[in-house]
Design a protein around this motif. Structure first.
Motif, PDB file in Angstrom:
ATOM      1  N   ASP A  55       0.840  -1.197   0.000  1.00 31.65           N
ATOM      2  CA  ASP A  55       0.000   0.000   0.000  1.00 31.65           C
ATOM      3  C   ASP A  55       0.876   1.248   0.000  1.00 31.65           C
ATOM      4  O   ASP A  55       0.596   2.198  -0.736  1.00 31.65           O
ATOM      5  N   TYR A  56       1.923   1.216   0.816  1.00 34.27           N
ATOM      6  CA  TYR A  56       2.810   2.372   0.927  1.00 34.27           C
ATOM      7  C   TYR A  56       4.258   1.901   0.989  1.00 34.27           C
ATOM      8  O   TYR A  56       4.565   0.891   1.628  1.00 34.27           O
ATOM      9  N   ALA A  57       5.124   2.657   0.334  1.00 34.20           N
ATOM     10  CA  ALA A  57       6.566   2.424   0.447  1.00 34.20           C
ATOM     11  C   ALA A  57       7.222   3.728   0.865  1.00 34.20           C
ATOM     12  O   ALA A  57       6.907   4.793   0.312  1.00 34.20           O
ATOM     13  N   ILE A  58       8.106   3.640   1.837  1.00 29.63           N
ATOM     14  CA  ILE A  58       8.847   4.804   2.331  1.00 29.63           C
ATOM     15  C   ILE A  58      10.310   4.599   1.975  1.00 29.63           C
ATOM     16  O   ILE A  58      10.938   3.635   2.431  1.00 29.63           O
ATOM     17  N   ILE A  59      10.836   5.484   1.134  1.00 37.93           N
ATOM     18  CA  ILE A  59      12.235   5.386   0.719  1.00 37.93           C
ATOM     19  C   ILE A  59      13.063   6.322   1.580  1.00 37.93           C
ATOM     20  O   ILE A  59      12.936   7.548   1.504  1.00 37.93           O
ATOM     21  N   GLY A  60      13.901   5.743   2.414  1.00 34.71           N
ATOM     22  CA  GLY A  60      14.750   6.527   3.306  1.00 34.71           C
ATOM     23  C   GLY A  60      14.221   6.541   4.725  1.00 34.71           C
ATOM     24  O   GLY A  60      13.120   7.035   4.983  1.00 34.71           O
ATOM     25  N   LEU A  93       6.150  -0.751   3.375  1.00 33.83           N
ATOM     26  CA  LEU A  93       7.541  -1.123   3.145  1.00 33.83           C
ATOM     27  C   LEU A  93       8.445   0.068   3.430  1.00 33.83           C
ATOM     28  O   LEU A  93       8.188   1.178   2.953  1.00 33.83           O
ATOM     29  N   ILE A  94       9.504  -0.154   4.216  1.00 32.17           N
ATOM     30  CA  ILE A  94      10.495   0.876   4.499  1.00 32.17           C
ATOM     31  C   ILE A  94      11.820   0.414   3.895  1.00 32.17           C
ATOM     32  O   ILE A  94      12.287  -0.693   4.187  1.00 32.17           O
ATOM     33  N   ILE A  95      12.406   1.257   3.058  1.00 29.27           N
ATOM     34  CA  ILE A  95      13.646   0.901   2.360  1.00 29.27           C
ATOM     35  C   ILE A  95      14.734   1.906   2.725  1.00 29.27           C
ATOM     36  O   ILE A  95      14.528   3.118   2.622  1.00 29.27           O
ATOM     37  N   ASP A  96      15.879   1.406   3.157  1.00 31.02           N
ATOM     38  CA  ASP A  96      17.009   2.285   3.430  1.00 31.02           C
ATOM     39  C   ASP A  96      18.299   1.575   3.033  1.00 31.02           C
ATOM     40  O   ASP A  96      18.386   0.347   3.085  1.00 31.02           O
ATOM     41  N   LYS A  97      19.307   2.365   2.682  1.00 30.35           N
ATOM     42  CA  LYS A  97      20.587   1.802   2.249  1.00 30.35           C
ATOM     43  C   LYS A  97      21.336   1.129   3.392  1.00 30.35           C
ATOM     44  O   LYS A  97      22.143   0.231   3.159  1.00 30.35           O
ATOM     45  N   THR A  98      21.095   1.582   4.623  1.00 31.50           N
ATOM     46  CA  THR A  98      21.860   1.085   5.769  1.00 31.50           C
ATOM     47  C   THR A  98      20.919   0.528   6.833  1.00 31.50           C
ATOM     48  O   THR A  98      19.692   0.649   6.733  1.00 31.50           O
ATOM     49  N   ASP A  99      21.515  -0.031   7.871  1.00 29.17           N
ATOM     50  CA  ASP A  99      20.739  -0.561   8.983  1.00 29.17           C
ATOM     51  C   ASP A  99      20.354   0.514   9.995  1.00 29.17           C
ATOM     52  O   ASP A  99      19.658   0.212  10.979  1.00 29.17           O
TER      53      ASP A  99
END
Length: 383
Positions: free
Chosen positions: A7-12, A36-42
């Motif tokens: 439904d929603y994706a959060i980039i960063g 969904l939450i997407i980030d380059k790092t932990d």
């Protein structure tokens, strides 16, 4: 995961991304939504420190590193105690914020965490999210990546940088008052530019000392060190050791980051014009604007509708014009404001919560000529 349409994706997962995720987490409307939450790092290191003022208790008080009820504003000719009124000035380490948010979200079945670097976004129903590792799909994307057009600079918009380097120091002598912070100290400056030192004491012998500039260009890294060394030598007059270092660059600009919003994609954070152009403050904006977005989603409005107050944002380009063309006036501008008006009113104004009468009190504290010239420049751009 690539087969799921979220439904929603959060980039960063910075201040904006986590604030939005936490706002969704606390609202029953989103209990059945797939996020969904997407980030380059932990997000497991302390990469910055946020400071903000707040009236009374706040959402993050349990993880606040330190707070102050008293402050001061200092120049070579004045040392003014700041009347914070109902506000406290609060310091929050990013690693504590990240850890808290991740702990809150980790056992929630409809929230998903993914480490990836996003490269492209395509389409709108759903949006296809192309990552370095895999692809994802979502009906609505909240994107914290800054538009490349800002960095190109080929437009009419104003650009000032708030840039700084800070040392967390431990001093040989007890030189700090841990109950009082220094908002701005102009006694050590960089080449007649708008520059000052911020001092955030947490113990009588420990503080974050930060040299800050509001200028169009950055300075060499060693120059920040020289200014910090000068401040400690001339003002604090003590031996010290450096416990930690942090650096940052915050855009102060009227560039319309959120103009790149389109169906299915909404910019957030710096990329969504959430940073207050005249001050560089953004942490509390991220909290406030995230609540506005969740309400908009629930009522079927465009996600970014009513984010940021239009009247207050009209003032920002005028202030930026003055700093751009008369950068040496920064100390005089801030001195006039803090000497003539209580900090509580200034905080309220920068939070974009003042009425027009209160706005005029702030505006009338400034020397009129530079601001009138800046206003005419702005009007000329519109004609």
């Amino acid at each position: 995961m690539s087969s799921i349409i979220f439904d929603y994706a959060i980039i960063g997962a910075g201040a904006a991304g986590f604030h939005l995720a936490m706002a969704m987490l606390k609202d029953p409307y989103f209990y059945e939504k797939q996020v969904l939450i997407i980030d380059k790092t932990d997000k497991d290191i302390n990469d910055k420190t946020w400071c903000f003022w707040e009236d009374g208790e706040g959402q993050w008080d349990d993880i606040i590193h330190h707070s102050w009820h008293h402050g001061s504003f200092i120049t070579s000719g004045t040392n003014k105690n700041l009347n914070l009124g109902p506000y406290q000035y609060k310091m929050l380490r990013s690693v504590d914020f990240y850890r808290h948010c991740k702990n809150e979200l980790k056992n929630i079945s409809n929230f998903y965490w993914q480490n990836d670097t996003i490269q492209e976004l395509y389409g709108d129903d759903p949006v296809e999210i192309i990552g370095l590792n895999q692809s994802y799909k979502a009906n609505q994307v909240f994107d914290s990546r800054t538009d490349q057009g800002y960095y190109d600079g080929r437009d009419q918009y104003l650009r000032i940088l708030q840039h700084f380097k800070g040392w967390v120091i431990q001093t040989e002598k007890a030189v700090f008052n841990p109950k009082k912070f220094i908002m701005m100290d102009f006694r050590v400056k960089w080449k007649k530019k708008t520059s000052f030192t911020v001092v955030l004491p947490t113990k009588s012998n420990q503080a974050l000392v930060e040299f800050t500039l509001f200028t169009p260009q950055l300075i060499a890294d060693k120059a920040y060190d020289e200014m910090l060394e000068t401040y400690i030598e001339k003002i604090l007059k003590t031996d010290y050791s450096i416990l930690d270092i942090e650096k940052g660059v915050i855009p102060m600009t009227d560039y319309p980051f959120n103009a790149t919003n389109r169906l299915g994609i909404t910019k957030i954070g710096t990329a969504g014009s959430w940073v207050k152009p005249a001050s560089g403050y953004s942490f509390k904006n991220a909290e406030k604007f995230s609540r506005i977005i969740t309400e908009n989603l629930k009522t079927g409005l465009e996600p970014s509708q009513n984010v940021a107050d239009k009247r207050h944002r009209l003032y920002d380009p005028i202030f930026l014009e003055v700093l751009l063309h008369n950068n040496h006036l920064g100390e005089k501008i801030f001195t006039a404001m803090y000497e003539k008006r209580p900090a509580s009113l200034i905080f309220k104004f920068l939070d974009e919560e003042t009425d027009l009468k209160e706005d005029l009190k702030i505006i009338n504290s400034f020397q009129s000529n530079p601001f009138l010239i800046a206003l005419f420049r702005q009007l000329k751009e519109l004609i």
